[in-house]
Design a protein around this motif. Sequence first.
Motif, short mmCIF file in Angstrom:
data_model
loop_
_atom_site.label_atom_id
_atom_site.label_comp_id
_atom_site.label_asym_id
_atom_site.label_seq_id
_atom_site.Cartn_x
_atom_site.Cartn_y
_atom_site.Cartn_z
N VAL A 1 39.61 39.13 54.87
CA VAL A 1 38.60 38.09 55.04
C VAL A 1 38.89 36.90 54.13
O VAL A 1 38.77 35.73 54.54
N THR A 2 39.32 37.16 52.89
CA THR A 2 39.64 36.06 51.98
C THR A 2 40.85 35.28 52.49
O THR A 2 40.91 34.05 52.36
N ALA A 3 41.81 35.97 53.08
CA ALA A 3 42.96 35.28 53.67
C ALA A 3 42.51 34.36 54.81
O ALA A 3 42.98 33.21 54.92
N ALA A 4 41.59 34.82 55.64
CA ALA A 4 41.07 33.98 56.72
C ALA A 4 40.30 32.78 56.17
O ALA A 4 40.41 31.66 56.69
N PHE A 5 39.54 33.02 55.11
CA PHE A 5 38.81 31.94 54.44
C PHE A 5 39.77 30.89 53.91
O PHE A 5 39.55 29.68 54.07
N ASN A 6 40.85 31.33 53.29
CA ASN A 6 41.83 30.40 52.73
C ASN A 6 42.50 29.59 53.84
O ASN A 6 42.61 28.36 53.76
N ARG A 7 42.93 30.27 54.90
CA ARG A 7 43.61 29.57 56.00
C ARG A 7 42.67 28.64 56.77
O ARG A 7 43.11 27.67 57.39
#
Length: 328
Positions: free
Chosen positions: A218-224
């Motif tokens: 989820v944090t990776a999606a938030f960053n992207r």
Amino acid sequence: MPTAEAVSTTQAVALAASAGLTVTPRTLPPWLFYDESGSHLFEQITALPEYYLTRTERAIFQANAREIISSVLAENAEHLTIAELGAGTATKTGILLRAAIARQPELLYQPIDVSQTCLDEATELLERAIPGLLVRPQLANYTTEPISLERPEGARILALYIGSSIGNFSPEEAQAILANLRAQLQPGDVILLGTDLAPSPAKSIATLLAAYDDAAGVTAAFNRNILTRLNRDLDADFRPECFRHVARWSAIESRIEMHLESQHRQTVHLRACDLTITFEQGETIHTENSYKFTQPALAELFKTTGYTPTKTYHDEKNLFAVTLATAV
């Protein structure tokens, strides 16, 4: 036709992208995360098992809300108004609002945020859930735009800056934010500051890293999502899937760093800015810092920005701190 507000926001996005992506190392400011999609992704992050910050701070509020409100009202204040920087959907704030309503029949709450979606949601939910609460939201980027706090007659201001949001800014920026807030306050007003604590024998670096690189992605999606926003707002052609989410611990800076790492050499066009940028394989965009604090660092921050700390609340594991400080 786009509204003046939308045009202003797009101009701010364009300026931020132009400034940050044309220098080395490349950067983007973290406020760009919080469009509608980013705000919802962050709400998901706060519920993840690895992300201890939100639930730990909430537990501190649940255990100490009455005492916090009582201490703010203790010194000859008739009543208070609560303001909040970076309020989001104010899910934890409701604990403090209910404690304040228990002490006075009506309460003015002034949330400030860059996300209209979050402000609308917070206003609707809180006013429905807490009788006597008046929510007066303010759409503003408190890091770059002036804010104005309303003070009902005879009221003391309790200013909230929670969720360790202060950790997203450099020490110089953090000082400027607290100093700018202090300019809106009078002596005797109070700030409640939530801060994530630095690694210690009870808190490992692995615990920190997991909070910013969760197993569910989820944090990776938030960053992207910051790249998706640039595609939409600036007519850009980033391919977010070609950038890898990276979280790093910097002991020297006492911070977690989030980056987006280019997986291969690629060229991106930001047509609204008339920019063409080539990323080399392994080159990163530095999107966020999350500074972690020691008690001496907190004391120095308050001293240099015009506050005197009066009490700090911790969880049992000493992961997180919530500090009351009085404007002097």
